[in-house]
Design a protein around this motif. Sequence first.
Motif: not given
Length: 664
Positions: A441-455
């Motif tokens: 939502a805040t465009a804090d993007l990188d290819t590990s986003l899904i892992e970072r937000e896993r919870a």
Amino acid sequence: MFTKILIANRGEIACRVAATARRLGVRTVAVYSDADADARHVHACDEAVRIGGPAPRDSYLRADLILEVARATGAQAVHPGYGFLSENEAFAQACADAGIAFIGPPPSAIAAMGSKSAAKSLMEKAGVPLVPGYHGADNDPALLAAEAQRIGYPVLIKASAGGGGKGMRRVDRAEDFAAALASCQREAQSSFGDSHVLVERYVLRPRHIEIQVFGDSLGHCVYLFERDCSVQRRHQKVLEEAPAPGMSAARRAEMGAAAVAAAQAVGYVGAGTVEFIAEEVDDGDLRFYFMEMNTRLQVEHPVTEAITGLDLVEWQLRVAAGEPLPLRQDQLAIHGHAIEARICAENPDGGFLPATGTMDVLRWPAHVAFERGPVRVDAGVRQGDAISPYYDSMIAKLIVWGENRAQALARLDAALAATQIVGLHTNAAFLRRVVACSSFATADLDTSLIERERAVLLDQPPLPLELAAAGVVAHALADEAALEDADPWSHRNGWRMHGGARRHFDIEHGGSRHAVALARLHDGACVLQIGERTWRFEARALGDQVHDIRLGERRLRLTVHVHGERVAVFAPEGHVVVHEVDVIAHAGDSAAEVGRLTAPMPGKVIAYLTKKGDAVTKGQALAVMEAMKMEHTLTAPRDGVVAEMLYAVGDQVAEGGELLRLEA
């Protein structure tokens, strides 16, 4: 312009090309495998010809058969779509030799950019920055391990001839390198017929930004701005958007100029994509490195169409017919923001394993196809179609456009909420969570986003039990009402002359069985009860599947689809599939067996990582399967000793098949 073209592909891209061709008055020829005999793309074209068995190597990769069909049907050109033969130099050359136009770049451009290693060498000579790594021809495992040590961990092993995340592994430790290399090379050989790999430094917080380029046969080349494809799982894209958030005009022009230079260096003609890895530097700007060039139309091309108002397939056809590019660089502009969500047959909570099955229900939001509009759906399937294990797991693409990113996000959430697919696992609910999470939502993007937000993205509880129960009960009441006639003694609504009535439902929800009761009081009011909790309940059918519900103080609309004992309940905040248990029918069932190593999807056994007699521990890797062109490692469900291998390497296994037997 051509009068007839052959579309050498399947699924949504074949349907998408056919739609533009129809608008331009160009007739189309479809080709299909035995698995696709009644597929949507077959009916989307003016004529269709069978070319072989369901496996790609027996059909969609048979260049000889496809050219034979083109000649027999009088097709003047072949559109390869993406995947399959789209980046095959030999096929492009064979088309030219046969006097049939290849709707794509010349064979020499495919050859120059088809190998990641060769392309990087070319870009290095052109002065385009590269990620530090080893791009040589020698693939001796010992040499590659030494190069990885020199580069420094973590490293990324990538198939030189590949794309789509296949033949790609991140390696964090030297002791894991050999196994990852072997897996990459097997997958690369299977997917691309070439096991050659390269090794690069793994950029820790990379953004994946790509530039759409277009060239014509008269020497003109333009870039149609950028797409951010950073949100990925298993190195495959999940969400793509244009323009890239935070991209400055100066950096856009610089990257665009570099992409055009790369295309012109190989005499590029047609649609292509130059992909870059970018990372933020201290001042918030982006440093970028050349990654690869895809010499074809990309899956995510609709977001570029949405912000430019152009039809890129029409451009492809015109350029392939010898026409000049329709617009110059100074005539191109960005309008608004667009986001694409790839809806796939897979189980996000099960490691994104691909899923198969029949789409008993397939409902899309209202959309405007192939035009810049609020919502667009590109799909190659219809309700009732089956997803097979032979091809990619993508079902469709959902594309939204807004005046700005905030509006596009809101429209995407609404469109995903209106998407209803029942009959197999999909990632639709997962995509809604990604769109809503703080990083995206805040465009804090990188290819590990899904892992970072896993919870917040994975292993989330399903729809609350009370909403699932309300859907089951509402459907049952509506179903009964439809069968009743005017005779009051035939009603089955629980009316009693004295006191109230109770009706019981047993449902399986979230892995547990629950007793649900609907109490009908003497005054006509209803109460829903689950355990010790109760809610006042009202339900009114608004159609075959839609119900207006009152649950306690909450009023909402539920959509309910029922297939046998399986009940899918869609609510504003999500959906869940539960089972309404027939207690009498299941009275003799025994407890399900646990602790077996079974195939989570149909596929082929690639390797066993253990042998008979070995003692194994829970979580230990035991076998590798291939399904939907990807490798999947299966781990031990419990401690035990391997008693027997039930399938041989190379065998096809059905979903649920037991691969090996464990003893205590």
